[in-house]
Design a protein around this motif. Structure first.
Motif, PDB file in Angstrom:
ATOM      1  N   ILE A   1       0.872  -1.178   0.000  1.00 18.95           N
ATOM      2  CA  ILE A   1       0.000   0.000   0.000  1.00 18.95           C
ATOM      3  C   ILE A   1       0.907   1.226   0.000  1.00 18.95           C
ATOM      4  O   ILE A   1       1.715   1.423   0.921  1.00 18.95           O
ATOM      5  N   ILE A   2       0.788   2.030  -1.045  1.00 18.05           N
ATOM      6  CA  ILE A   2       1.717   3.144  -1.267  1.00 18.05           C
ATOM      7  C   ILE A   2       0.933   4.446  -1.350  1.00 18.05           C
ATOM      8  O   ILE A   2      -0.089   4.516  -2.040  1.00 18.05           O
ATOM      9  N   PRO A   3       1.403   5.496  -0.651  1.00 19.02           N
ATOM     10  CA  PRO A   3       0.710   6.788  -0.742  1.00 19.02           C
ATOM     11  C   PRO A   3       0.889   7.427  -2.119  1.00 19.02           C
ATOM     12  O   PRO A   3       1.851   7.130  -2.828  1.00 19.02           O
TER      13      PRO A   3
ATOM     14  N   ASP B   1       4.280   8.666  -4.244  1.00 14.68           N
ATOM     15  CA  ASP B   1       5.436   8.063  -3.581  1.00 14.68           C
ATOM     16  C   ASP B   1       5.762   6.738  -4.285  1.00 14.68           C
ATOM     17  O   ASP B   1       4.961   6.242  -5.088  1.00 14.68           O
TER      18      ASP B   1
ATOM     19  N   ASP C   1      -5.694   8.503  -2.787  1.00 13.57           N
ATOM     20  CA  ASP C   1      -4.934   8.781  -1.565  1.00 13.57           C
ATOM     21  C   ASP C   1      -3.839   7.743  -1.369  1.00 13.57           C
ATOM     22  O   ASP C   1      -2.688   8.050  -1.078  1.00 13.57           O
ATOM     23  N   TYR C   2      -4.223   6.490  -1.515  1.00 15.79           N
ATOM     24  CA  TYR C   2      -3.292   5.369  -1.439  1.00 15.79           C
ATOM     25  C   TYR C   2      -3.689   4.383  -2.527  1.00 15.79           C
ATOM     26  O   TYR C   2      -4.813   4.402  -3.017  1.00 15.79           O
ATOM     27  N   GLU C   3      -2.761   3.527  -2.883  1.00 17.81           N
ATOM     28  CA  GLU C   3      -3.102   2.437  -3.797  1.00 17.81           C
ATOM     29  C   GLU C   3      -2.462   1.156  -3.299  1.00 17.81           C
ATOM     30  O   GLU C   3      -1.350   1.172  -2.756  1.00 17.81           O
TER      31      GLU C   3
ATOM     32  N   PHE D   1      -5.310   0.317   7.578  1.00 18.14           N
ATOM     33  CA  PHE D   1      -4.134  -0.406   7.057  1.00 18.14           C
ATOM     34  C   PHE D   1      -2.866   0.309   7.496  1.00 18.14           C
ATOM     35  O   PHE D   1      -2.901   1.476   7.925  1.00 18.14           O
ATOM     36  N   THR D   2      -1.757  -0.385   7.383  1.00 15.57           N
ATOM     37  CA  THR D   2      -0.447   0.230   7.572  1.00 15.57           C
ATOM     38  C   THR D   2       0.249   0.228   6.214  1.00 15.57           C
ATOM     39  O   THR D   2       0.483  -0.845   5.641  1.00 15.57           O
ATOM     40  N   PRO D   3       0.559   1.407   5.666  1.00 17.16           N
ATOM     41  CA  PRO D   3       1.197   1.443   4.343  1.00 17.16           C
ATOM     42  C   PRO D   3       2.573   0.796   4.367  1.00 17.16           C
ATOM     43  O   PRO D   3       3.148   0.551   5.433  1.00 17.16           O
ATOM     44  N   ALA D   4       3.100   0.560   3.184  1.00 11.20           N
ATOM     45  CA  ALA D   4       4.442  -0.014   3.060  1.00 11.20           C
ATOM     46  C   ALA D   4       5.493   1.052   3.361  1.00 11.20           C
ATOM     47  O   ALA D   4       5.215   2.253   3.288  1.00 11.20           O
TER      48      ALA D   4
ATOM     49  N   THR E   1       8.161   3.294   2.200  1.00  9.98           N
ATOM     50  CA  THR E   1       8.376   3.836   0.859  1.00  9.98           C
ATOM     51  C   THR E   1       9.551   4.801   0.868  1.00  9.98           C
ATOM     52  O   THR E   1      10.163   5.045   1.914  1.00  9.98           O
TER      53      THR E   1
ATOM     54  N   GLY F   1       9.326   7.946   0.581  1.00  9.96           N
ATOM     55  CA  GLY F   1       8.966   9.136   1.350  1.00  9.96           C
ATOM     56  C   GLY F   1       8.656   8.892   2.815  1.00  9.96           C
ATOM     57  O   GLY F   1       8.729   9.809   3.621  1.00  9.96           O
TER      58      GLY F   1
ATOM     59  N   ARG G   1     -14.187   5.782   4.091  1.00  9.18           N
ATOM     60  CA  ARG G   1     -14.578   5.574   2.687  1.00  9.18           C
ATOM     61  C   ARG G   1     -16.041   5.925   2.432  1.00  9.18           C
ATOM     62  O   ARG G   1     -16.431   6.133   1.287  1.00  9.18           O
TER      63      ARG G   1
ATOM     64  N   LYS H   1     -13.444   1.086  -2.204  1.00  6.41           N
ATOM     65  CA  LYS H   1     -12.471  -0.005  -2.145  1.00  6.41           C
ATOM     66  C   LYS H   1     -11.680   0.136  -0.857  1.00  6.41           C
ATOM     67  O   LYS H   1     -11.156   1.216  -0.575  1.00  6.41           O
TER      68      LYS H   1
ATOM     69  N   LEU I   1      -8.401  -0.963   1.038  1.00  4.76           N
ATOM     70  CA  LEU I   1      -7.096  -1.557   0.764  1.00  4.76           C
ATOM     71  C   LEU I   1      -6.653  -2.463   1.908  1.00  4.76           C
ATOM     72  O   LEU I   1      -5.943  -3.440   1.694  1.00  4.76           O
TER      73      LEU I   1
END
Lengths: 214, 113
Positions: free
Chosen positions: A62-64, A67, A173-175, B48-51, B53, B55, B66, B88, B90
């Protein structure tokens, strides 16, 4: 009202997408001589695939927006390393990459910070901070959907790190970027003195420098 | 199509856990506030917790609303697939209310794609 489909006069056989047992592969002489398991220095080397085994491995990130995440396929315990390279001298991993639908792009780099797909004019290299150049050489999910993968990578032991840079495009926002890897693990046995016909029939595996014309 | 019913709570109620390789799409939602004690503001939350990255070196758990809707006391509201199109999640799919009410029932149907 009634139709009897006639018996076909010939059958079109679609060759398998993946390397199969008995197939031949040839590593060109461009592969680094330091990779003594497959490189012949000044001569190409041909191998026979003795057996294969397919291993699927989906990965999701999951990437903002705006980024990117680097996915380093090489082995190791670094934050971005995925340890997807072979550890055996006789192994070749033929990897298909399916990109599930989403608002993202994938760039390929090898080694780190060197894009594989770039043009020749000065400055014409992919750039994730540039609204135009971010698209240069990038692959979109529709280029290789999981049900019809069109991206393949060939990995051998001690190869330089191959990096996939997954960039989340603006507009969300995120994907969640899901990459479906399938590893066709091939056990190789060298053919010491291949005939010209064997080399001709073999699948030629080129090194990244040949793809870049560098 | 799986579905799950929960009652209104001010803590996010999990409908579907996160899947590494899939996303959740809610395709139906019914908020039955017929016997509820007050109007209920219901939100569909994506947690969720993003990856890690380029940044963000240390990502933290993130909650994204949502969908938000207000269901009056004594009323029942149903969202169908067309109403929920484009939503959706994530990470995990959750619903949360603005008050704890065991008489306000929320049922969510979803698909994992």
């Amino acid at each position: 009202m009634l139709e009897l489909t006639p018996r076909p006069q010939f059958t079109v056989v679609t060759p398998p997408k993946l390397l199969q047992e008995g197939y031949l592969v040839t590593f060109t002489k461009a592969w680094p001589s330091t990779m003594t398991n497959i490189s012949g220095g000044k001569e190409p080397r041909t191998f026979r695939v003795e057996s294969t085994n397919q291993v699927p491995y989906p990965r999701g990130y999951i990437i903002p927006t705006g980024d990117f995440r680097d996915i380093d396929l090489s082995n190791g315990s670094g934050t971005f390393q995925e340890s997807m390279y072979p550890n055996r001298d006789q192994s070749l991993f033929e990897v298909t990459l399916g990109l599930r639908a989403g608002n993202y792009l994938v760039h390929f780099l090898m080694p780190a910070e060197r894009y594989i797909s770039e043009l020749e004019a000065s400055g014409m290299v992919p750039l994730t901070t540039d609204a135009d150049l971010v698209y240069l050489g990038a692959r979109k999910p529709e280029d290789s959907p999981p049900e019809d993968t069109r991206i393949k990578m060939y990995l051998v032991k001690n190869m330089e790190p191959l990096i996939l840079r997954v960039f989340c495009l603006p507009g969300v926002d995120y994907e969640k970027c899901v990459l479906d890897f399938t590893f066709n693990k091939c056990d190789l046995r060298e053919i010491p003195e291949p005939t010209a016909e064997q080399v001709l029939k073999s699948k030629i595996l080129r090194y990244v420098t040949e793809l870049k014309y560098a | 199509m799986p579905s799950l019913g929960v009652t209104a709570n001010t803590t996010a109620q999990a409908i579907a856990a996160e899947r590494l390789d899939r996303v959740h799409r809610p395709v139906s939602m019914t908020v039955d506030n017929d016997g509820g004690a007050a109007d209920q503001v219901v939100r569909v939350q994506d947690i969720f917790t993003p990856a890690v990255t380029d940044g963000v070196a240390g990502p933290v758990e993130t909650t994204v609303d949502r969908l938000r809707t207000t269901v009056p006391q004594g009323d029942q509201v149903t969202f169908n697939e067309a109403d929920l199109k484009g939503i959706k999640c994530l990470g995990s799919l959750n619903v949360i209310g603005d008050s704890v009410d065991t008489d306000c029932h929320i049922t969510v149907g979803y698909e994992t794609v």
